[in-house]
Design a protein around this motif. Structure first.
Motif, PDB file in Angstrom:
ATOM      1  N   SER A 174       0.848  -1.097  -0.031  1.00 60.09           N
ATOM      2  CA  SER A 174       0.035  -0.104  -0.060  1.00 60.09           C
ATOM      3  C   SER A 174       0.827   0.983   0.202  1.00 60.09           C
ATOM      4  O   SER A 174       1.760   1.261   0.973  1.00 60.09           O
ATOM      5  N   PHE A 206     -13.010  -3.098   6.970  1.00 62.00           N
ATOM      6  CA  PHE A 206     -12.399  -1.267   6.819  1.00 62.00           C
ATOM      7  C   PHE A 206     -13.604  -0.589   6.778  1.00 62.00           C
ATOM      8  O   PHE A 206     -13.510   0.512   6.431  1.00 62.00           O
ATOM      9  N   ARG A 234      -8.304   5.573   0.833  1.00 62.04           N
ATOM     10  CA  ARG A 234      -7.151   5.176   1.426  1.00 62.04           C
ATOM     11  C   ARG A 234      -7.414   3.698   2.059  1.00 62.04           C
ATOM     12  O   ARG A 234      -6.566   2.552   1.966  1.00 62.04           O
ATOM     13  N   ARG A 235      -8.525   3.310   2.934  1.00 61.94           N
ATOM     14  CA  ARG A 235      -8.812   2.304   3.120  1.00 61.94           C
ATOM     15  C   ARG A 235      -9.022   0.969   2.348  1.00 61.94           C
ATOM     16  O   ARG A 235      -8.908   0.040   2.568  1.00 61.94           O
ATOM     17  N   ASP A 274      -7.620   0.873  -0.420  1.00 65.30           N
ATOM     18  CA  ASP A 274      -6.200   0.846  -1.045  1.00 65.30           C
ATOM     19  C   ASP A 274      -5.408  -0.200   0.000  1.00 65.30           C
ATOM     20  O   ASP A 274      -4.970  -1.192  -0.365  1.00 65.30           O
ATOM     21  N   LEU A 275      -5.609  -0.005   1.142  1.00 56.41           N
ATOM     22  CA  LEU A 275      -5.187  -0.780   2.481  1.00 56.41           C
ATOM     23  C   LEU A 275      -5.762  -2.278   2.013  1.00 56.41           C
ATOM     24  O   LEU A 275      -4.996  -3.275   2.594  1.00 56.41           O
ATOM     25  N   ALA A 292      -4.014  -4.476  -0.347  1.00 47.37           N
ATOM     26  CA  ALA A 292      -2.855  -4.810   0.023  1.00 47.37           C
ATOM     27  C   ALA A 292      -2.801  -6.402   0.877  1.00 47.37           C
ATOM     28  O   ALA A 292      -2.019  -7.178   0.866  1.00 47.37           O
ATOM     29  N   LEU A 295       3.994  -1.247   3.942  1.00 50.78           N
ATOM     30  CA  LEU A 295       2.980   0.102   3.992  1.00 50.78           C
ATOM     31  C   LEU A 295       3.744   1.081   3.918  1.00 50.78           C
ATOM     32  O   LEU A 295       4.274   1.660   5.001  1.00 50.78           O
ATOM     33  N   PRO A 317       0.856   4.616   5.476  1.00 54.39           N
ATOM     34  CA  PRO A 317      -0.488   3.991   5.293  1.00 54.39           C
ATOM     35  C   PRO A 317      -1.586   4.781   5.830  1.00 54.39           C
ATOM     36  O   PRO A 317      -2.762   4.751   5.335  1.00 54.39           O
ATOM     37  N   THR A 318      -1.529   5.660   6.710  1.00 56.16           N
ATOM     38  CA  THR A 318      -2.473   6.549   7.326  1.00 56.16           C
ATOM     39  C   THR A 318      -2.745   7.781   7.030  1.00 56.16           C
ATOM     40  O   THR A 318      -3.482   8.454   7.692  1.00 56.16           O
ATOM     41  N   THR A 331      -6.971   1.256  10.927  1.00 51.12           N
ATOM     42  CA  THR A 331      -5.628   0.517  10.322  1.00 51.12           C
ATOM     43  C   THR A 331      -4.457   0.047  11.340  1.00 51.12           C
ATOM     44  O   THR A 331      -3.902  -0.819  11.013  1.00 51.12           O
ATOM     45  N   ILE A 355      -2.859  -3.598  11.003  1.00 52.95           N
ATOM     46  CA  ILE A 355      -1.572  -3.853  11.095  1.00 52.95           C
ATOM     47  C   ILE A 355      -1.047  -4.716  12.178  1.00 52.95           C
ATOM     48  O   ILE A 355      -0.311  -5.725  11.991  1.00 52.95           O
TER      49      ILE A 355
END
Length: 346
Positions: A79, A120, A140-141, A143-144, A147, A157, A160-161, A172, A176
């Motif tokens: 990500s 998410f 963004r979420r 996309d995470l 991954a 990452l 990532p945030t 997030t 992780i």
């Protein structure tokens, strides 16, 4: 699971990486911190096979990124700093597509996509709503989530945030932590030092293309010394004089002139505070706030790099080309995206 061995990379006269060594075992989160231009993005691009190093070797799950790029990518989830989602697909279609690109059967990919959308907090999006209409945090979420579709043994990452609200950041962080608990090796780059403190089992600080410090958050903070003394001032130009006054009584000072504040070691705690105030009073420097606290990763970062997080590295006045190109992601970051849109919707 992740191994960097004496990695070097130059762009013309600019040496982005100058012999980087780093090991990330399975089931751990490795934080990678550094000023802008220090080599973080170049490191990530080497590991993700987007850049070939000039020297050294890099491995993902035992696969050499130079000679076994396909195998390395199959074992890797990424990500980046910018959400790489297809605006013309829904969230479900985006994640299903990623699963199919990893070789998952459509039914399994779709089931995994539903699972991640729920995790998410994207399962409440109206059916048929395309990702192009998502907010920045939602993209963004998504996309995470992408991954994590194939449950790869290694996840990278890159900040990532960035752009997430507090709830999104906490979600997030939980994701992780769960990855590491499940045995995944995670490399995390971040500008948020409290994020690294919260998540990382080990932290490496990169500056000038080299790893200049490495250890657990507790170990690095211990290197910053004992208690710290924070002071704020009202008048511009005060900080250099205050630094000189405190240095004259043996305190080690790090300062941010633009913010009109400084931080100094306080080995004697209250005694150091009294001595510091007396020295400033004698120098006729007015203090508007003073406090004692324990050291943080911010102190470590400032002490090691002599600059706050987010400030460009001083190794060279040129911008790191890898970071510069990262600012303009391609429109269609996943090869074959456009060719498979209709297939995914079916």
């Amino acid at each position: 699971m992740i191994s960097l061995q004496s990695i070097t990379k130059s762009f013309g006269k600019f040496q982005a990486l100058a012999g980087v060594d780093l090991e990330v075992p399975a089931g751990t989160v490795q934080g990678l911190l550094g000023p802008n231009g220090a080599g973080k993005t170049t490191t990530v691009r080497v590991l993700t096979t987007l850049l070939e190093p000039d020297g050294g070797d890099a491995f993902i799950a035992g696969h050499n990124v130079r000679t076994e790029g396909d195998a390395a990518r199959r074992n890797l989830g990424v990500s980046g700093q910018y959400a790489a989602v297809d605006d013309k697909l829904t969230g479900l279609e985006n994640l299903t597509l990623v699963g199919q690109l990893y070789g998952m059967r459509r039914k399994a990919a779709k089931a995994r996509a539903h699972e991640l959308l729920e995790h998410f907090r994207l399962d409440g999006v109206p059916k048929g709503q395309r990702a192009g209409s998502y907010s920045g945090g939602m993209r963004r979420r998504l996309d995470l989530a992408g991954a994590l579709v194939a449950r790869p043994p290694v996840v990278i990452l890159d900040e990532p945030t960035t752009g997430l609200d507090p709830r999104g950041r906490r979600d997030t962080w939980d994701a992780i932590s769960a990855l590491a608990d499940d045995g995944t090796a995670v490399l995390l780059t971040t500008q948020y030092l409290e994020e690294a403190d919260e998540l990382a089992d080990s932290i490496a600080v990169i500056d000038g293309g080299r790893i200049v410090a490495e250890g657990t958050p507790a170990t690095l903070k211990a290197q910053a010394g004992g208690a710290r003394l924070d002071m704020s001032f009202e008048r511009p130009g005060t900080v250099p004089a205050a630094r000189a006054a405190l240095s004259s009584i043996g305190l080690e000072v790090t300062a941010d002139d633009s913010a009109l504040r400084l931080s100094a070691t306080a080995p004697g705690r209250q005694e150091s505070l009294r001595a510091a105030l007396a020295a400033l009073r004698e120098a006729e420097i007015e203090v508007i706030e003073a406090s004692l606290r324990q050291p943080t990763l911010d102190d470590v970062f400032l002490q090691i790099t002599q600059k706050p997080a987010g400030v460009r590295s001083g190794q060279d006045s040129a911008e790191d080309p890898a970071e510069a190109s990262a600012e303009t992601p391609e429109e269609d970051p996943i090869p074959g995206h456009a060719a498979t849109r209709e297939e995914v919707r079916s």
